[in-house]
Design a protein around this motif. Structure first.
Motif, PDB file in Angstrom:
ATOM      1  N   MET B   1       1.142  -1.000   0.179  1.00 61.55           N
ATOM      2  CA  MET B   1       0.164  -0.003   0.088  1.00 61.55           C
ATOM      3  C   MET B   1       0.931   1.345  -0.101  1.00 61.55           C
ATOM      4  SD  MET B   1      -3.383   1.342  -0.158  1.00 61.55           S
ATOM      5  CE  MET B   1      -4.049   2.890  -0.256  1.00 61.55           C
ATOM      6  N   THR B   2       2.182   1.299   0.785  1.00 62.51           N
ATOM      7  CA  THR B   2       3.291   2.925   0.867  1.00 62.51           C
ATOM      8  C   THR B   2       4.025   2.261  -0.034  1.00 62.51           C
ATOM      9  OG1 THR B   2       4.633   0.936   2.051  1.00 62.51           O
ATOM     10  CG2 THR B   2       3.122   2.599   3.449  1.00 62.51           C
ATOM     11  N   ASP B   3       3.739   1.182  -1.038  1.00 63.36           N
ATOM     12  CA  ASP B   3       5.096   1.673  -2.222  1.00 63.36           C
ATOM     13  C   ASP B   3       3.825   1.964  -3.313  1.00 63.36           C
ATOM     14  OD1 ASP B   3       6.593   0.396  -1.435  1.00 63.36           O
ATOM     15  OD2 ASP B   3       5.979  -1.741  -2.040  1.00 63.36           O
ATOM     16  N   PHE B   4       2.283   1.747  -3.328  1.00 62.87           N
ATOM     17  CA  PHE B   4       1.090   2.485  -4.408  1.00 62.87           C
ATOM     18  C   PHE B   4       1.020   4.233  -3.884  1.00 62.87           C
ATOM     19  CE2 PHE B   4      -3.289   2.352  -6.888  1.00 62.87           C
ATOM     20  CZ  PHE B   4      -1.928   0.733  -7.650  1.00 62.87           C
ATOM     21  N   LEU B   5       1.053   4.093  -3.206  1.00 64.14           N
ATOM     22  CA  LEU B   5       0.619   5.745  -2.993  1.00 64.14           C
ATOM     23  C   LEU B   5       1.576   6.955  -3.467  1.00 64.14           C
ATOM     24  CD1 LEU B   5      -0.068   6.127   1.134  1.00 64.14           C
ATOM     25  CD2 LEU B   5      -1.639   6.617  -0.704  1.00 64.14           C
ATOM     26  N   PRO B   6       2.848   6.501  -3.539  1.00 61.56           N
ATOM     27  CA  PRO B   6       3.649   7.867  -4.614  1.00 61.56           C
ATOM     28  C   PRO B   6       3.001   7.491  -5.685  1.00 61.56           C
ATOM     29  CG  PRO B   6       5.090   6.242  -2.838  1.00 61.56           C
ATOM     30  CD  PRO B   6       3.896   6.067  -2.890  1.00 61.56           C
ATOM     31  N   ILE B   7       2.476   6.291  -6.249  1.00 63.34           N
ATOM     32  CA  ILE B   7       2.408   6.255  -7.498  1.00 63.34           C
ATOM     33  C   ILE B   7       0.668   6.552  -8.274  1.00 63.34           C
ATOM     34  CG2 ILE B   7       1.331   4.076  -9.441  1.00 63.34           C
ATOM     35  CD1 ILE B   7       3.908   2.518  -8.383  1.00 63.34           C
ATOM     36  N   LEU B   8       0.078   6.988  -7.243  1.00 70.60           N
ATOM     37  CA  LEU B   8      -1.274   7.523  -6.890  1.00 70.60           C
ATOM     38  C   LEU B   8      -1.055   9.269  -7.152  1.00 70.60           C
ATOM     39  CD1 LEU B   8      -4.178   5.833  -5.048  1.00 70.60           C
ATOM     40  CD2 LEU B   8      -4.167   5.833  -7.332  1.00 70.60           C
ATOM     41  N   ARG B   9       0.444   9.279  -6.529  1.00 73.18           N
ATOM     42  CA  ARG B   9       0.105  10.627  -6.465  1.00 73.18           C
ATOM     43  C   ARG B   9       1.107  10.962  -7.482  1.00 73.18           C
ATOM     44  NH1 ARG B   9       1.418  10.794  -0.811  1.00 73.18           N
ATOM     45  NH2 ARG B   9       3.594   9.729  -1.097  1.00 73.18           N
ATOM     46  N   GLY B  10       1.564  10.673  -8.226  1.00 63.67           N
ATOM     47  CA  GLY B  10       2.361  10.563  -9.670  1.00 63.67           C
ATOM     48  C   GLY B  10       1.436  10.539 -10.848  1.00 63.67           C
ATOM     49  N   ILE B  11       0.571   9.335 -10.880  1.00 62.53           N
ATOM     50  CA  ILE B  11      -0.629   9.373 -11.294  1.00 62.53           C
ATOM     51  C   ILE B  11      -1.800  10.877 -11.034  1.00 62.53           C
ATOM     52  CG2 ILE B  11      -3.570   8.094 -12.030  1.00 62.53           C
ATOM     53  CD1 ILE B  11      -1.388   6.068 -11.425  1.00 62.53           C
ATOM     54  N   HIS B  12      -2.080  11.478 -10.190  1.00 56.09           N
ATOM     55  CA  HIS B  12      -2.716  12.351 -10.181  1.00 56.09           C
ATOM     56  C   HIS B  12      -1.969  13.495 -10.379  1.00 56.09           C
ATOM     57  CE1 HIS B  12      -3.721  16.050  -7.844  1.00 56.09           C
ATOM     58  NE2 HIS B  12      -4.775  15.744  -7.412  1.00 56.09           N
ATOM     59  N   GLY B  13      -0.643  13.473 -10.206  1.00 50.80           N
ATOM     60  CA  GLY B  13       0.276  14.442 -11.110  1.00 50.80           C
ATOM     61  C   GLY B  13       0.309  15.301 -12.591  1.00 50.80           C
ATOM     62  N   VAL B  14       0.380  14.504 -12.835  1.00 51.31           N
ATOM     63  CA  VAL B  14      -0.050  14.202 -14.968  1.00 51.31           C
ATOM     64  C   VAL B  14      -1.620  14.102 -14.847  1.00 51.31           C
ATOM     65  CG1 VAL B  14       0.475  12.175 -16.896  1.00 51.31           C
ATOM     66  CG2 VAL B  14       2.446  12.137 -14.464  1.00 51.31           C
ATOM     67  N   TRP B  15      -2.007  13.635 -14.388  1.00 55.84           N
ATOM     68  CA  TRP B  15      -3.485  14.091 -14.506  1.00 55.84           C
ATOM     69  C   TRP B  15      -3.767  15.438 -14.520  1.00 55.84           C
ATOM     70  CZ3 TRP B  15      -7.866  15.942 -11.356  1.00 55.84           C
ATOM     71  CH2 TRP B  15      -8.808  16.008 -11.368  1.00 55.84           C
ATOM     72  N   LEU B  16      -3.451  16.082 -13.255  1.00 53.23           N
ATOM     73  CA  LEU B  16      -3.637  17.491 -12.979  1.00 53.23           C
ATOM     74  C   LEU B  16      -3.245  18.478 -14.482  1.00 53.23           C
ATOM     75  CD1 LEU B  16      -4.957  18.712 -11.205  1.00 53.23           C
ATOM     76  CD2 LEU B  16      -3.244  19.240  -9.578  1.00 53.23           C
ATOM     77  N   ARG B  17      -1.605  17.844 -14.545  1.00 54.75           N
ATOM     78  CA  ARG B  17      -1.123  18.771 -15.090  1.00 54.75           C
ATOM     79  C   ARG B  17      -2.076  18.936 -17.269  1.00 54.75           C
ATOM     80  NH1 ARG B  17       2.503  17.131 -19.553  1.00 54.75           N
ATOM     81  NH2 ARG B  17       3.689  19.031 -20.670  1.00 54.75           N
ATOM     82  N   GLU B  18      -1.949  17.614 -17.473  1.00 58.59           N
ATOM     83  CA  GLU B  18      -3.268  17.058 -18.192  1.00 58.59           C
ATOM     84  C   GLU B  18      -4.277  17.810 -18.297  1.00 58.59           C
ATOM     85  OE1 GLU B  18      -1.834  16.190 -20.936  1.00 58.59           O
ATOM     86  OE2 GLU B  18      -0.299  15.515 -19.850  1.00 58.59           O
ATOM     87  N   ILE B  19      -4.847  18.472 -17.234  1.00 56.96           N
ATOM     88  CA  ILE B  19      -5.972  19.017 -17.026  1.00 56.96           C
ATOM     89  C   ILE B  19      -6.184  20.869 -16.948  1.00 56.96           C
ATOM     90  CG2 ILE B  19      -8.317  19.653 -15.887  1.00 56.96           C
ATOM     91  CD1 ILE B  19      -8.594  16.922 -16.788  1.00 56.96           C
ATOM     92  N   MET B  20      -5.055  20.740 -15.952  1.00 57.33           N
ATOM     93  CA  MET B  20      -4.703  22.132 -16.726  1.00 57.33           C
ATOM     94  C   MET B  20      -4.546  23.110 -17.869  1.00 57.33           C
ATOM     95  SD  MET B  20      -2.401  23.159 -13.664  1.00 57.33           S
ATOM     96  CE  MET B  20      -1.629  24.713 -13.660  1.00 57.33           C
ATOM     97  N   ARG B  21      -3.627  21.698 -18.727  1.00 61.92           N
ATOM     98  CA  ARG B  21      -3.043  22.084 -20.203  1.00 61.92           C
ATOM     99  C   ARG B  21      -4.570  22.901 -21.124  1.00 61.92           C
ATOM    100  NH1 ARG B  21       1.965  19.399 -23.937  1.00 61.92           N
ATOM    101  NH2 ARG B  21       0.177  17.783 -22.929  1.00 61.92           N
TER     102      ARG B  21
END
Lengths: 240, 269
Positions: B1-21
């Protein structure tokens, strides 16, 4: 918080502006159907001569209320052709003649041709005549006139009962048939001679369905205005 | 689970960048508005009188709906198709300007980067579909809150599948200009050959249909997956299905998985 808002302010404003523009476009008329009626000041309401407005006073009251709400004069036209043949095309009902057609069953057959607005009244098939059903092999008059009812289903029922169908084409033919002691399948909208008894038919003969106003498909603004007016009228004249 | 959280944060970051763009790109936003305006307000209103009833007993449009209602779900799909497939331009952009290389050398797995990008593209495309939904009153389409929710969920599924498809296409094209031409040659034929602007009478058999339309066109429509994708949305929005809805839902669900893995194979190469 302030930084977050600053970052999103421009996109939020852009999207809000676009959404507002699109919402405003909803108020553009999609066609001229309502404007044309308003220009002429008349709503032409067609009903069958046999199942006429007097036979279904509730529908007439609703139609009057709708016309009043739209600031139009209701022009009731009784049309002799309605129901004369199996195919509604033979009735020659056109857009130029009627704006709204009354006395229609809310069935798939009718929906294929018109936009239907159910008005809370019901239509069903009944057997007119004495309570006792005739024996197998007897002739059974059939006088429907109400468009869109399932004639195939009725024909199967008549066959299952062993009755031979005798089509009756005019109100006079129906009256004569009943006066001669015959029985007939009619719709609940049919005006029958006084003291004629009616007996319900089982579901195999045909379901009871809503009555509906028929409007020409594609008349977007008129249909919407009539639908809204009908909803308001139904608050005063509740469904039966 | 702790390994997965950074990945989720990364996915969120890339998603947010696309939304902003996507939300800062006024050209894309204008495209999202101009398509429904052209298709619904001009084409729909222009052709509606030719499909309306004139004589009781005669039909021009074989469905129990007016032309605007019939066209409305198809315009939503068109808007989603354009936004989803054009989204892939951002993949080419990222590749050209080195952003993709930087992200791909990060500890985030490649699939998570792609998922973030695709979720961003699918969200933007769904947003463009929702913009068309605002015009429901104009098309005389009455929607309940449940229908709106169902439509949005389905629109997101379709957007996801089409965004992945766009990324697959982007993997084959090396320039912005090339992709623009390529995407139009994919989107428009798929859209027009999908019973989106003209109806196939659902009550007719194939033999009867080929009397109305040439056999090659009927065959083209029947093999086109967009036909079934539009059909599902028609079922949700106007209650009319030409085909069993599970075909369209199955195709879209399969498209989400198959195109994602196809996109992953070519992503970042």
């Amino acid at each position: 918080m302030t930084g977050g808002w600053k970052r999103w302010r421009r996109p939020v404003l852009d999207i809000g502006l676009i959404a507002a523009l699109l919402a405003a476009l909803n108020f553009l008329p999609s066609d001229n159907s309502l404007a044309d009626r308003r220009k002429q000041g008349v709503l032409r309401y067609c009903v069958s001569e046999s199942a006429n407005a007097l036979a279904e006073p509730r529908e007439l009251r609703l139609a009057e209320g709708i016309a009043r709400q739209l600031d139009l004069r209701l022009e009731v036209q009784t049309v002799a052709n309605i129901g004369r043949s199996f195919n509604p095309r033979d009735w020659n009902l056109s857009r130029g003649q009627c704006d709204m057609i009354g006395g229609l069953a809310n069935t798939e057959t009718n929906r294929n041709f018109l936009t239907l607005l159910p008005n809370g009244s019901r239509i069903a098939l009944v057997r007119a005549g004495p309570a006792e059903a005739p024996p197998r092999g007897a002739e059974m008059g059939v006088y429907l006139r109400a468009p869109g009812l399932d004639r195939v289903r009725l024909a199967s029922y008549l066959r299952a009962q062993g009755w031979r169908a005798q089509p009756l084409r005019t109100p006079e033919a129906l009256s004569g048939w009943l006066a001669g002691g015959g029985q007939a399948i009619v719709s609940t909208l049919t005006q029958l001679p006084p003291d004629t008894g009616t007996n319900p038919l089982p579901p195999e003969a045909g379901e009871s369905t809503d009555l509906a106003f028929g409007l020409w498909r594609g008349d977007v603004t008129l249909t919407r205005a009539i639908r809204n007016a009908l909803e308001r009228e139904l608050d005063h004249i509740p469904p039966e | 689970m702790t390994d997965f959280l950074p990945i989720l944060r990364g996915i969120h970051g890339v998603w947010l960048r696309e939304i902003m763009r996507a939300t800062r790109d006024r050209g894309q936003l204008l495209g999202g508005v101009s398509r429904p305006l052209i298709w619904l307000l001009i084409l729909g209103v222009g052709l509606n009188p030719y499909f309306r009833g004139e004589v009781f007993g005669e039909v021009r449009l074989v469905l129990p709906y007016n032309y605007l209602q019939f066209l409305f779900p198809a315009v939503i799909v068109l808007n989603i198709m354009y936004t989803s497939i054009q989204f892939a331009v951002s993949v080419i952009w990222d590749r050209e300007f080195g952003f993709l290389r930087e992200v791909l050398v990060s500890p985030m797995p490649r699939w998570a980067v792609l998922l973030g990008k695709v979720l961003g593209g699918a969200t933007a495309a769904t947003g463009h579909g929702i913009l068309v939904l605002i015009l429901a009153r104009f098309a005389d389409v009455t929607l309940t809150p449940l229908e709106v929710v169902e439509a949005i969920i389905y629109m997101f599924m379709l957007s996801f599948a089409l965004t992945c498809f766009g990324v697959v296409l982007a993997g084959k094209v090396r320039s912005f200009e090339g992709f623009g031409v390529f995407s139009n040659t994919v989107i428009l034929p798929l859209y027009f050959a999908s019973s989106s602007v003209f109806p196939l009478d659902p009550s007719l058999t194939r033999t009867q249909l080929v009397v109305t339309y040439p056999e090659w066109l009927v065959a083209l429509i029947r093999v086109n997956p967009i036909t079934y994708a539009v059909d599902v949305l028609r079922g949700i929005l106007i209650g009319f299905n030409q085909f069993p809805p599970y075909i369209g839902l199955g195709l879209v669900a399969a498209g989400m998985v198959v195109f994602f893995f196809m996109a992953l194979r070519g992503f970042g190469k």
